[in-house]
Scaffold this motif. Sequence first.
Motif, PDB file in Angstrom:
ATOM      1  N   MET A   1       0.851  -1.170   0.000  1.00 30.28           N
ATOM      2  CA  MET A   1       0.000   0.000   0.000  1.00 30.28           C
ATOM      3  C   MET A   1       0.900   1.238   0.000  1.00 30.28           C
ATOM      4  O   MET A   1       1.829   1.338   0.781  1.00 30.28           O
ATOM      5  CB  MET A   1      -0.899  -0.023   1.227  1.00 30.28           C
ATOM      6  CG  MET A   1      -1.900   1.086   1.252  1.00 30.28           C
ATOM      7  SD  MET A   1      -3.192   0.873   2.484  1.00 30.28           S
ATOM      8  CE  MET A   1      -4.286  -0.229   1.619  1.00 30.28           C
ATOM      9  N   ASN A   2       0.610   2.150  -0.874  1.00 32.26           N
ATOM     10  CA  ASN A   2       1.446   3.344  -0.961  1.00 32.26           C
ATOM     11  C   ASN A   2       0.916   4.465  -0.069  1.00 32.26           C
ATOM     12  O   ASN A   2      -0.109   4.331   0.585  1.00 32.26           O
ATOM     13  CB  ASN A   2       1.557   3.807  -2.426  1.00 32.26           C
ATOM     14  CG  ASN A   2       0.220   4.239  -3.007  1.00 32.26           C
ATOM     15  OD1 ASN A   2      -0.621   4.779  -2.313  1.00 32.26           O
ATOM     16  ND2 ASN A   2       0.026   3.991  -4.292  1.00 32.26           N
ATOM     17  N   ARG A   3       1.629   5.555  -0.050  1.00 34.45           N
ATOM     18  CA  ARG A   3       1.273   6.676   0.827  1.00 34.45           C
ATOM     19  C   ARG A   3      -0.113   7.230   0.505  1.00 34.45           C
ATOM     20  O   ARG A   3      -0.889   7.549   1.402  1.00 34.45           O
ATOM     21  CB  ARG A   3       2.326   7.779   0.707  1.00 34.45           C
ATOM     22  CG  ARG A   3       2.055   8.958   1.618  1.00 34.45           C
ATOM     23  CD  ARG A   3       3.183   9.979   1.557  1.00 34.45           C
ATOM     24  NE  ARG A   3       2.836  11.194   2.236  1.00 34.45           N
ATOM     25  CZ  ARG A   3       2.986  11.410   3.530  1.00 34.45           C
ATOM     26  NH1 ARG A   3       3.491  10.466   4.290  1.00 34.45           N
ATOM     27  NH2 ARG A   3       2.646  12.557   4.086  1.00 34.45           N
ATOM     28  N   TYR A   4      -0.470   7.333  -0.769  1.00 34.57           N
ATOM     29  CA  TYR A   4      -1.787   7.852  -1.159  1.00 34.57           C
ATOM     30  C   TYR A   4      -2.899   6.968  -0.609  1.00 34.57           C
ATOM     31  O   TYR A   4      -3.896   7.471  -0.087  1.00 34.57           O
ATOM     32  CB  TYR A   4      -1.889   7.958  -2.680  1.00 34.57           C
ATOM     33  CG  TYR A   4      -3.262   8.372  -3.136  1.00 34.57           C
ATOM     34  CD1 TYR A   4      -3.681   9.701  -3.017  1.00 34.57           C
ATOM     35  CD2 TYR A   4      -4.154   7.439  -3.660  1.00 34.57           C
ATOM     36  CE1 TYR A   4      -4.950  10.087  -3.420  1.00 34.57           C
ATOM     37  CE2 TYR A   4      -5.426   7.820  -4.060  1.00 34.57           C
ATOM     38  CZ  TYR A   4      -5.812   9.132  -3.937  1.00 34.57           C
ATOM     39  OH  TYR A   4      -7.067   9.504  -4.324  1.00 34.57           O
ATOM     40  N   GLU A   5      -2.740   5.664  -0.722  1.00 35.32           N
ATOM     41  CA  GLU A   5      -3.753   4.740  -0.208  1.00 35.32           C
ATOM     42  C   GLU A   5      -3.864   4.845   1.313  1.00 35.32           C
ATOM     43  O   GLU A   5      -4.957   4.742   1.869  1.00 35.32           O
ATOM     44  CB  GLU A   5      -3.429   3.308  -0.626  1.00 35.32           C
ATOM     45  CG  GLU A   5      -3.577   3.075  -2.119  1.00 35.32           C
ATOM     46  CD  GLU A   5      -3.019   1.753  -2.579  1.00 35.32           C
ATOM     47  OE1 GLU A   5      -3.612   1.170  -3.503  1.00 35.32           O
ATOM     48  OE2 GLU A   5      -1.999   1.295  -2.010  1.00 35.32           O
ATOM     49  N   THR A   6      -2.743   5.042   1.974  1.00 33.00           N
ATOM     50  CA  THR A   6      -2.748   5.198   3.426  1.00 33.00           C
ATOM     51  C   THR A   6      -3.484   6.464   3.833  1.00 33.00           C
ATOM     52  O   THR A   6      -4.306   6.451   4.743  1.00 33.00           O
ATOM     53  CB  THR A   6      -1.311   5.226   3.971  1.00 33.00           C
ATOM     54  OG1 THR A   6      -0.639   4.029   3.580  1.00 33.00           O
ATOM     55  CG2 THR A   6      -1.294   5.339   5.481  1.00 33.00           C
ATOM     56  N   VAL A   7      -3.206   7.561   3.142  1.00 32.80           N
ATOM     57  CA  VAL A   7      -3.872   8.827   3.449  1.00 32.80           C
ATOM     58  C   VAL A   7      -5.368   8.694   3.192  1.00 32.80           C
ATOM     59  O   VAL A   7      -6.190   9.165   3.990  1.00 32.80           O
ATOM     60  CB  VAL A   7      -3.259   9.982   2.625  1.00 32.80           C
ATOM     61  CG1 VAL A   7      -4.093  11.245   2.741  1.00 32.80           C
ATOM     62  CG2 VAL A   7      -1.832  10.240   3.073  1.00 32.80           C
ATOM     63  N   THR A   8      -5.754   8.017   2.121  1.00 36.45           N
ATOM     64  CA  THR A   8      -7.164   7.796   1.820  1.00 36.45           C
ATOM     65  C   THR A   8      -7.826   6.992   2.933  1.00 36.45           C
ATOM     66  O   THR A   8      -8.939   7.313   3.357  1.00 36.45           O
ATOM     67  CB  THR A   8      -7.329   7.084   0.473  1.00 36.45           C
ATOM     68  OG1 THR A   8      -6.754   7.895  -0.546  1.00 36.45           O
ATOM     69  CG2 THR A   8      -8.785   6.844   0.146  1.00 36.45           C
ATOM     70  N   LEU A   9      -7.170   5.960   3.418  1.00 35.79           N
ATOM     71  CA  LEU A   9      -7.718   5.154   4.505  1.00 35.79           C
ATOM     72  C   LEU A   9      -7.854   5.988   5.778  1.00 35.79           C
ATOM     73  O   LEU A   9      -8.864   5.905   6.484  1.00 35.79           O
ATOM     74  CB  LEU A   9      -6.849   3.923   4.760  1.00 35.79           C
ATOM     75  CG  LEU A   9      -7.331   2.965   5.838  1.00 35.79           C
ATOM     76  CD1 LEU A   9      -8.754   2.486   5.574  1.00 35.79           C
ATOM     77  CD2 LEU A   9      -6.375   1.793   5.956  1.00 35.79           C
ATOM     78  N   ILE A  10      -6.874   6.812   6.055  1.00 36.38           N
ATOM     79  CA  ILE A  10      -6.950   7.697   7.228  1.00 36.38           C
ATOM     80  C   ILE A  10      -8.142   8.641   7.084  1.00 36.38           C
ATOM     81  O   ILE A  10      -8.869   8.888   8.054  1.00 36.38           O
ATOM     82  CB  ILE A  10      -5.632   8.475   7.405  1.00 36.38           C
ATOM     83  CG1 ILE A  10      -4.513   7.519   7.803  1.00 36.38           C
ATOM     84  CG2 ILE A  10      -5.790   9.587   8.440  1.00 36.38           C
ATOM     85  CD1 ILE A  10      -3.131   8.127   7.719  1.00 36.38           C
ATOM     86  N   GLN A  11      -8.369   9.159   5.890  1.00 37.48           N
ATOM     87  CA  GLN A  11      -9.518  10.035   5.659  1.00 37.48           C
ATOM     88  C   GLN A  11     -10.828   9.274   5.857  1.00 37.48           C
ATOM     89  O   GLN A  11     -11.786   9.818   6.419  1.00 37.48           O
ATOM     90  CB  GLN A  11      -9.464  10.628   4.254  1.00 37.48           C
ATOM     91  CG  GLN A  11      -8.363  11.652   4.082  1.00 37.48           C
ATOM     92  CD  GLN A  11      -8.154  12.053   2.639  1.00 37.48           C
ATOM     93  OE1 GLN A  11      -8.500  11.319   1.710  1.00 37.48           O
ATOM     94  NE2 GLN A  11      -7.576  13.233   2.442  1.00 37.48           N
TER      95      GLN A  11
END
Length: 61
Positions: free
Chosen positions: A1-11
């Motif tokens: 999982m890349n940083r964008y996917e992580t940020v999306t999950l956090i959102q």
Amino acid sequence: MNRYETVTLIQQVENARQQLHDLYEEYGFGHACVLEQSMLLDELINQYNRMFQTKKLPHYV
């Protein structure tokens, strides 16, 4: 999982948390929709935790 996917999950976690708060304020703790939202939030948090337990990725929070 890349940083964008992580940020999306956090959102997604934050949005689910806010929705849970709003539902709780409107209906109280025992209402079915509040319990359902709580379970959805739990699943998102579990997904986030599994991401870091299995891959030992740095947390981006």
